[in-house]
Design an enzyme around this catalytic site. Structure first.
Site, PDB file in Angstrom:
ATOM      1  N   LEU A 264      -0.930 -25.213  -3.042  1.00  0.00           N
ATOM      2  CA  LEU A 264      -0.318 -25.954  -1.757  1.00  0.00           C
ATOM      3  C   LEU A 264       0.704 -24.964  -1.279  1.00  0.00           C
ATOM      4  CD1 LEU A 264       0.063 -29.756  -2.362  1.00  0.00           C
ATOM      5  CD2 LEU A 264      -1.828 -28.467  -1.805  1.00  0.00           C
TER       6      LEU A 264
ATOM      7  N   GLY B 112      -2.432 -26.771  -6.951  1.00  0.00           N
ATOM      8  CA  GLY B 112      -3.461 -27.101  -6.267  1.00  0.00           C
ATOM      9  C   GLY B 112      -4.598 -26.134  -6.261  1.00  0.00           C
TER      10      GLY B 112
ATOM     11  N   ASN C 103       1.488 -27.096 -12.487  1.00  0.00           N
ATOM     12  CA  ASN C 103       2.855 -26.793 -12.830  1.00  0.00           C
ATOM     13  C   ASN C 103       3.813 -27.372 -11.888  1.00  0.00           C
ATOM     14  OD1 ASN C 103       1.951 -24.889 -11.036  1.00  0.00           O
ATOM     15  ND2 ASN C 103       3.560 -23.772 -11.405  1.00  0.00           N
ATOM     16  N   GLU C 104       3.478 -28.305 -11.140  1.00  0.00           N
ATOM     17  CA  GLU C 104       4.280 -29.050  -9.982  1.00  0.00           C
ATOM     18  C   GLU C 104       5.767 -29.153 -10.584  1.00  0.00           C
ATOM     19  OE1 GLU C 104       0.424 -29.646  -8.322  1.00  0.00           O
ATOM     20  OE2 GLU C 104       1.234 -29.907 -10.500  1.00  0.00           O
TER      21      GLU C 104
END
Length: 305
Positions: free
Chosen positions: A111, A156, A180-181
């Site tokens: 993202l 994303g 890996n957010e």
């Protein structure tokens, strides 16, 4: 209800995306061959960020991300992705699509952080709805979908690969993939988590999500995040071979089986879509999260410098 923000449908209508061969009537049905003339079986359409090529002789399309430097999933990118996928779904000549990148060493960075930092709540709602739409269309596609992952694929970008039926990655340990957010102080939404769990199992997904782990290609292959590793020069050849294997089965049986396996996960987001958007807006609007995103963007700027 959100007001004032343009809907994804309006963005698609406004986008001016080029129809296949610039002839809308030819899109959505097989082209008839005129007597005495060879049939041009390979067609392409493109906008700014994604190139789509369809080989009608094989029924296989390729979607190539071409939004340097890192194929980040901006609102414009997501809109183009949904347009391209919808066109292929509506074309009876297309049975499968290979998703890959035209940018060296990167599949997709995930993202676009700039879409989530310092914007209005209306913008956040529009952006998140587009992210949802991308996943709903890809994860629920009737076509065979193969991800040819030719570079790193965090967050994303990993979700796009996870949403495909099969994942092939270049066997380069410098390339990594994962959700890996958590490293950015962001919580992966439930439908990211559900998609991940369905591929790698609950324990691997739980550990990976909590740590925000990015897995080098060999490690990703070891626990099933990707199905195969191949040398870079053989990636497209292998993707085509896998696609041919899947397309050898009757479409109807495969599509019904895919729907049976994925319907519950898709239905869960559809049933809670507005709630999910509101949760995203509430979370991303927090000053602590905005501060974290600003710090991350500053770090990226320093790396570039």
């Amino acid at each position: 209800m959100m007001a004032a923000a343009p809907t994804l449908a309006r963005r698609i209508a406004w986008s001016g995306v080029l129809p296949l061969c610039h002839r809308p009537p030819a899109w959505g049905r097989a082209t008839r061959q005129r007597p005495g003339l060879p049939l041009a079986t390979c067609r392409a359409f493109s906008n700014n960020k994604i190139l789509v090529e369809l080989d009608e002789s094989s029924g296989v399309a390729t979607m190539k991300f071409k939004s340097p430097p890192v194929n980040s999933l901006s609102l414009d990118f997501l809109t183009e992705f949904c347009i391209g996928l919808e066109k292929l779904e509506n074309n009876r000549a297309c049975r499968g699509v290979i998703v890959t990148s035209a940018v060296p060493k990167i599949f997709s960075s995930g993202l676009d952080i700039t879409e989530m930092c310092g914007k209005s709540t209306e913008h956040y709602a529009e952006f998140w709805r587009a992210v949802q739409e991308m996943w709903l269309r890809l994860y629920g596609s009737n076509m065979v979908t193969v991800a040819a992952v030719n570079g790193s694929s965090p967050a994303g970008g990993c979700l796009i690969a996870l949403s495909c039926d099969y994942r092939i990655m270049v066997e380069n340990p410098k390339f990594s993939i994962g959700l890996n957010e958590a490293q950015l102080g962001i919580v992966a939404p439930f439908w990211f988590k559900d998609t991940f769990v369905n591929v790698v199992g609950h324990r691997v997904a739980e550990r990976s999500l909590q740590l925000g782990a990015l897995h080098p290609a060999p490690e990703a292959h070891k626990f099933g995040l990707v199905d195969e590793l191949v040398p870079e020069e053989k990636l497209q050849e292998k993707a085509a071979a896998v696609m041919a294997q899947w397309l050898a089965l009757p479409d109807h049986a495969r599509q019904l089986t895919k729907s049976m396996m994925r319907k519950a996960v898709l239905d869960r987001l559809v049933a809670h879509r507005e709630e999910d958007i509101q949760n995203f807006i509430s979370f991303i609007s927090k000053e602590s999260i905005q501060k974290s995103l600003r710090m991350y963007m500053e770090m990226l700027k320093k790396k570039k410098g």
